[in-house]
Structures are given as structure tokens and as C-alpha cells.
Scaffold this active site. Structure first.
Site, PDB file in Angstrom:
ATOM      1  N   ARG A 175      14.302  13.005 -50.615  1.00 35.07           N
ATOM      2  CA  ARG A 175      14.048  11.362 -50.169  1.00 35.07           C
ATOM      3  C   ARG A 175      12.823  11.803 -49.240  1.00 35.07           C
ATOM      4  NH1 ARG A 175      20.090  10.003 -47.842  1.00 35.07           N
ATOM      5  NH2 ARG A 175      21.035  10.348 -49.954  1.00 35.07           N
ATOM      6  N   ASP A 187      28.529  16.323 -53.143  1.00 35.21           N
ATOM      7  CA  ASP A 187      28.937  14.893 -53.588  1.00 35.21           C
ATOM      8  C   ASP A 187      30.344  15.330 -54.527  1.00 35.21           C
ATOM      9  OD1 ASP A 187      27.750  12.527 -52.234  1.00 35.21           O
ATOM     10  OD2 ASP A 187      26.022  12.727 -53.660  1.00 35.21           O
ATOM     11  N   HIS A 203      32.640  12.078 -56.719  1.00 38.10           N
ATOM     12  CA  HIS A 203      32.902  10.779 -57.136  1.00 38.10           C
ATOM     13  C   HIS A 203      34.319  10.580 -57.781  1.00 38.10           C
ATOM     14  CE1 HIS A 203      28.676  10.927 -56.685  1.00 38.10           C
ATOM     15  NE2 HIS A 203      28.760   9.770 -55.827  1.00 38.10           N
ATOM     16  N   LYS A 248      32.679   2.061 -45.769  1.00 32.02           N
ATOM     17  CA  LYS A 248      32.821   3.504 -45.826  1.00 32.02           C
ATOM     18  C   LYS A 248      33.670   3.806 -44.368  1.00 32.02           C
ATOM     19  CE  LYS A 248      28.194   4.033 -43.767  1.00 32.02           C
ATOM     20  NZ  LYS A 248      26.836   4.880 -43.713  1.00 32.02           N
TER      21      LYS A 248
END
Length: 633
Positions: A364, A384, A386, A464
Site C-alpha cells: 500500500r 489473513d 477468510h 467489523k
């Protein structure tokens, strides 16, 4: 009019009454002590009129953070006036209060260093002693623009132009003595109410945070109501400097940054030992919870990022390239990759929940002025996961993640953990009904756990829960997150086959425990001061032979300990033992093992633990068994 106090009692006031009137109506003592008012959740100047039905709270010196906000805001104006006096020709940017202090951005005719601080602080103290009133006035946009243009203050003119674009027709100004600033307030009654002020550091900052704009000089400072509180804060800052992960990272040979890649960390062998230890701790949990680990490409078609919504929301922070005349982007997040993995085959209800984990390396773009060691970088690894599941599985999955957070953080010594539930932001994808269902699901999963509600702070695709930990110095850090997402499965047309043999949309849970491996590493360095838990220390023991004739035995001791999967090294330099012990303590080695004639004769080592703790002579076999057990604890 009628307003309501924090205890829900009503207070009747005349139409047009302001904060001063409300404080006076409660009592003369409160009227004297009042510095600002909170009305409808907004901090405001006492002189501003109240509205009928508003909930109000009078801010005084006893109001904690609210008082410090007002006082530090006033101190920022005093600092700006002082800088103008010490350095004529100064132009002014922003000067807001921040956590633990305040700053002001200046366009200066010359370079300022910390050598200028004594003169600026002396002028601040003169301003405080002058007890100059903070006087509020209001100007129309055209008049304010003309006023600051005549004063040759382009940044204030730019602020006024921005306010006009936002639909404002007038602005407020505050004056103390001859210094006038464009400001919403609120401020103290006079400069004499400012507490103890200390200038801290100088940094560069682009105007409005945009590297295309001029770079200004930012002076950081702090202020407290009492001198003793300031001194305590400065002691904490000094301790934080000692623990600064950038300093310790260099000293302990953990990581470094090179000018060839600003914002892109280089990890050295000892640093990778810690990084891998952290990852292994995560993998232990993944295995126990039936996660499958995947890896997805770092560069993917920019069409994917349009489809996911990341382009719309994050394009200014993304890196783009072209391959064969087709647009691609370096991934800033891992979720689209996980979605493609899910979509690579058909799934039935029996496959769910499908838990896919990834240590994904993402990039980023951060402004150079925002970079800060490992805490703010341009490339980092997200731990991460998912989870693709049915709606009726959401509660169990989120609860399991909450339990995981408790276990994992405790292993690293973080036991003070706070949770925040963030709801729909202004720029959100998906229907209101979808968001309502997602938010309610997270509330139910939280159950009777304590959490703070953060309205409008959710991700663009779903609500969240964020996790904040408090470190050993009382600082709060936001680490992990669990996010409920009904939107991306819709965007990517994900489905599974139900028991009734029809297609249904899965729910997607985004989950990270560390957040960023690199940032977690930096926080851990500062929390421990480099004294990592023994199982994580890059070098767990260092053997120190007293003289050259003990070197062979020292290597045998190191080999014996290494057989127990311990990380050991030998320091056989010609330096004195005292010097090598001091170096070992600076390198944060948990155990220093000194070897001389007596130790070699008795197959022992003299053990020196952390903090200079003398544990006496111990047999090598016994020590190996003990340290092996400690490393596996």
C-alpha cells in the site's frame, strides 16, 4: 428552552441561552470552572447558543480527556504565537490537539531545530503569564479570505476556500493578544489557564498530507494541567524512546531500512527467527481450528479490484502496472485472492464452513511523512483468513475467533484487550437490510462481552469487530479484526449447493489476529523492550568462555544445547568477560553462560539470567533439559 444534563435531569433556560448561561444556571462555582461544553456529543465554545432538547455536559478541569483537549488546543495557539514572535515571517497551517499532546504546522523562513525550543518555550511561558483572553469572533467567508490574504497567510486562505466548498458561509476566529487564528474552538477563557507545556520534536509534513503540496515544518508538543503530570509523561516518553523498535531493531540486528526501498523493511536472520516464531504460533492455532493455508498472487488484473470495490475506495493507496498492455495492480489486500480460490470449484453445504488462511504479502502506498519503522510501512504481511459459511454458522465462527483472540494475545503477554464494534460507514456497498443483518449477527456473537460501539467506522463491505491491546507502557494498539461481509459474495456471484440442491449465497468472514505481522513485531519489540519471551528470543543463550583455552568446551556446550533445539551462540572474542556480559545484556540474550576452569572440570556452566540474575553453576545436561522445557512452554 429545555436541555438535559448527563444524569437525565432537565434544565430550563431562556431562548437563545449559551453554554455560559447553562453553567451559571447550575451554580456559580461551575460557571467559574467551566472551560467548554459538550452539546449533542460535540465539544463547543461556551459562547455558542444551545438548541432546545440538547443533551449537555459542562467541561471543567475535572473532565479528563475533554479538558486536556481544550487546554492543549489553546496551548497550540500559544505555541503558534510564540513561533511567530521568535521567527518573524512564519505562515500557519493546522494546529490540532492529538493523543498525548498537540502539534502545529508552519511554513518557516528558516530551518527550525530543537536548539530553538528553549526560546519558543520561554515565549510560551510569557504568553501564559500574560493571561491573554481567547476572544472569539465570526467573519463572513469573503471577509475572512480578504483578512488572511492581507496577512499573507495562504494556508488559512486555502482552509477558507475549502470551508466555502463545503457550504459554509461564515467562519470563526480566535484572538489572543495580537495573534489571530482561523479556528472552530473551543478554547480556554485565557492563556493563563494553560498548564505546563513542553516542546518535543520537529518533523516534516506535507500541507493537507499530500506530497504534491509544499512541505511544512511540524512541531510536536504536549501540555498537562500540572507540572508533575508533565514530568511523569516525559518519563514515560523517555522509557518509550529506550524501547523504540527502530533503535532496538538496529541494536539487536533484527531489521533495517535501505534508501533503495523507503518504507520496505529488510529482515535480518535474527529478525526472521522472531517473525517465523510469530507465524508458527498462528499456524498452531490454524491447525487446531481446521484452517487450510493458501497463497495467492501478489499481482492481479485491475478488473478484479474494480469488481471487489477496492479500486473505488483504495486506488490512491495502490500500486499499478501493465503486462501485455493489460492493467494490473499489486494487491493491497488478500480477500479477492481468497474469493478466487473459493470460486475455483463448486461447493456444497457439506464443505462449509471453509476456512482459508493466508500470510499474504500486500503493498500500500503511504506518504513518506507517514512512514514509521515497522508500524507504518509500504509492504507488509497480513495473517489473513477468510471463512465462507452459511448464515446459521456465523455465530459459532465469530465466537470461535473471539476465543482465539483471547488465547493468542495472552500468549504474547497482552491480557488487556478491548473490543470495538464498527457499523456502516457513509460510503458503504450493499443494501441497508444486508447491513442490519450483519451488524445484528456480530452483536449476538459478542453476547455479554464488553465492547465499544463505533458508529460509521465499519469497512466499506461490512461491519467489523476490532481488537485493541494495551502494552506494558499503557499505550493502546489496534491489532486484529473480524469482519462480516455479505457484499463480496454478491459482487463475485459466489454460491454453494444447499441440502435441497439449490444455489445459496455464502457469508464471508474476514479475519486477522495480528493484523500486520510487521506491525505486531514492532509493537512486541516495544512492549517487551526487546526482552522477548524465551521461546521467541532469536538467541536464547550465549556461551562466554573466559579465555581461549575454554573455547573448545564452550563449543561443546553450545552443541549440546543446540541438540535440544535451542538457539545458542558462542562469544569467544578477546574482549573481557565483563565487556561481553554487558554486550549480551544489551543484545537482550535471556541466558549468558560463563565458562572457566571450574565449570569445565565439573561439566557445568555458570548461568546469568535476565536482569543480571546470578543462578550459579548448573550441569550442562540439567540446563539443556530445563531450557528445552522453558522453550516449549
Amino acid at each position: 428552552m429545555r436541555v438535559f444534563l448527563p444524569d437525565d435531569s432537565a434544565l430550563d433556560l431562556s431562548d437563545g441561552a449559551n453554554g455560559h448561561d447553562a453553567a451559571a444556571a447550575i451554580g456559580p462555582g461551575l460557571a467559574k470552572a467551566a472551560v467548554a461544553i459538550r452539546a449533542g456529543g460535540e465539544m463547543r465554545d461556551l459562547a455558542l447558543p444551545l438548541t432546545d432538547g440538547a443533551r449537555i455536559e459542562i467541561i471543567t478541569k475535572k473532565s479528563g480527556d475533554d479538558y486536556l483537549y481544550v487546554m492543549r488546543h489553546s496551548a497550540a495557539h500559544a505555541m503558534a504565537e510564540a513561533v511567530q514572535t521568535v521567527i518573524p515571517g512564519t505562515k500557519f497551517g493546522f494546529g490540532p490537539p492529538i493523543d498525548d499532546g498537540f502539534y502545529y504546522d508552519f511554513d518557516l523562513p528558516r530551518t527550525v531545530t530543537e536548539d530553538d525550543f528553549p526560546a519558543i518555550e520561554a515565549e510560551i511561558n510569557r504568553i501564559i503569564k500574560a493571561r491573554a483572553p481567547f476572544q472569539r469572533s465570526v467573519m463572513s467567508i469573503p471577509d475572512a479570505r480578504e483578512y488572511f490574504s492581507e496577512r499573507d497567510d495562504p494556508y488559512k486562505v486555502d482552509q477558507i476556500d475549502e470551508l466555502e466548498r463545503q457550504g459554509e458561509h461564515e467562519v470563526s476566529l480566535y484572538r489572543q493578544r495580537d495573534f489571530v487564528d482561523l479556528c472552530r474552538g473551543p478554547h480556554l477563557k485565557d492563556s493563563g489557564a494553560i498548564g505546563a507545556v513542553k516542546l518535543l520534536s520537529v518533523a516534516g509534513a506535507y500541507w493537507r498530507g499530500d506530497e504534491k503540496n509544499p512541505q511544512l515544518t511540524r512541531i510536536y508538543a504536549t501540555a498537562f494541567g500540572k507540572r508533575v503530570e508533565l514530568e511523569e509523561h516525559l518519563k514515560r516518553l523517555e522509557e518509550a524512546r529506550k524501547r523504540d523498535h527502530r533503535r532496538l531493531g538496529k541494536q539487536m540486528e533484527l531489521f533495517y531500512f535501505d534508501e533503495a526501498g523507503p518504507g520496505f523493511p529488510f529482515f535480518l536472520p535474527k529478525g526472521m527467527t522472531v517473525i517465523n516464531g510469530i507465524k508458527d504460533a498462528v499456524r498452531d492455532e490454524l491447525k487446531a481450528m481446521n484452517y487450510s493455508e493458501i497463497a495467492t498472487p501478489a499481482v492481479l488484473s485491475d478488473h478484479l479490484w474494480h469488481q471487489s470495490g477496492h479500486y473505488e475506495h483504495y486506488k490512491d493507496n495502490m500500486y499499478f502496472t501493465e503486462i501485455d498492455d493489460q492493467g494490473f495492480a499489486v494487491k493491497p489486500m488478500n480477500c479477492p485472492g481468497a474469493i478466487l480460490v473459493y470460486r475455483s470449484k463448486r461447493h456444497s453445504y457439506r464443505d462449509l464452513p471453509l476456512r482459508l488462511a493466508e500470510f499474504g504479502h500486500v503493498h500500500r502506498h503511504e506518504l513518506s511523512g507517514a512512514l514509521h519503522g515497522l508500524l507504518r510501512v509500504r509492504a507488509f504481511t497480513q495473517d489473513d483468513a477468510h471463512v465462507f459459511c452459511r448464515l446459521d454458522q456465523v455465530q459459532a465462527e465469530v465466537k470461535a475467533i473471539l476465543d482465539l483472540v483471547d488465547r493468542f494475545y495472552a500468549r504474547f503477554g497482552f491480557t488487556d484487550v478491548k473490543m470495538n464494534l464498527s457499523t456502516r460507514p457513509d460510503k458503504a456497498t450493499g443494501s441497508t437490510q444486508m447491513w442490519d443483518e450483519a451488524e445484528q449477527a456480530l452483536r449476538q456473537a459478542l453476547g455479554d462481552r464488553d465492547y465499544e460501539l463505533k458508529e460509521g467506522d465499519g469497512a466499506f463491505y461490512g461491519p467489523k469487530i476490532d481488537f485493541d491491546v494495551t502494552d506494558s507502557m499503557g499505550r493502546s494498539w489496534q491489532l486484529g479484526t473480524v469482519q462480516l461481509d455479505f457484499s463480496m459474495p454478491e459482487r463475485f456471484d459466489l454460491s454453494y449447493i444447499t441440502e435441497d440442491d439449490v444455489e445459496e449465497r455464502p457469508v464471508m468472514i474476514h479475519r486477522a489476529i495480528l493484523g500486520s505481522v510487521e506491525r505486531f513485531f514492532g509493537i512486541l519489540i516495544e512492549d517487551t523492550g526487546g526482552d522477548f519471551p524465551f521461546w521467541l528470543a532469536p538467541v536464547q543463550a550465549r556461551v562466554l568462555p573466559i579465555s581461549d583455552r575454554h573455547a573448545d568446551y564452550a563449543r561443546k556446550v553450545a552443541d549440546r544445547l543446540s541438540e535440544g533445539d535451542l538457539r545458542v551462540e558462542v562469544d569467544a572474542r578477546s574482549e573481557s568477560v565483563g565487556k561481553r556480559i554487558r554486550d549480551g545484556e544489551l543484545d537482550k540474550i535471556p541466558y549468558l553462560l560463563v565458562i572457566g576452569d571450574r565449570e569445565e572440570e565439573n561439566a557445568q556452566v555458570s548461568v546469568r539470567g535476565r536482569g543480571g540474575r546470578d543462578e550459579g553453576a548448573i550441569g550442562v545436561a540439567e540446563l539443556t533439559e530445563r531450557l528445552t522445557a522453558e522453550a516449549s512452554a
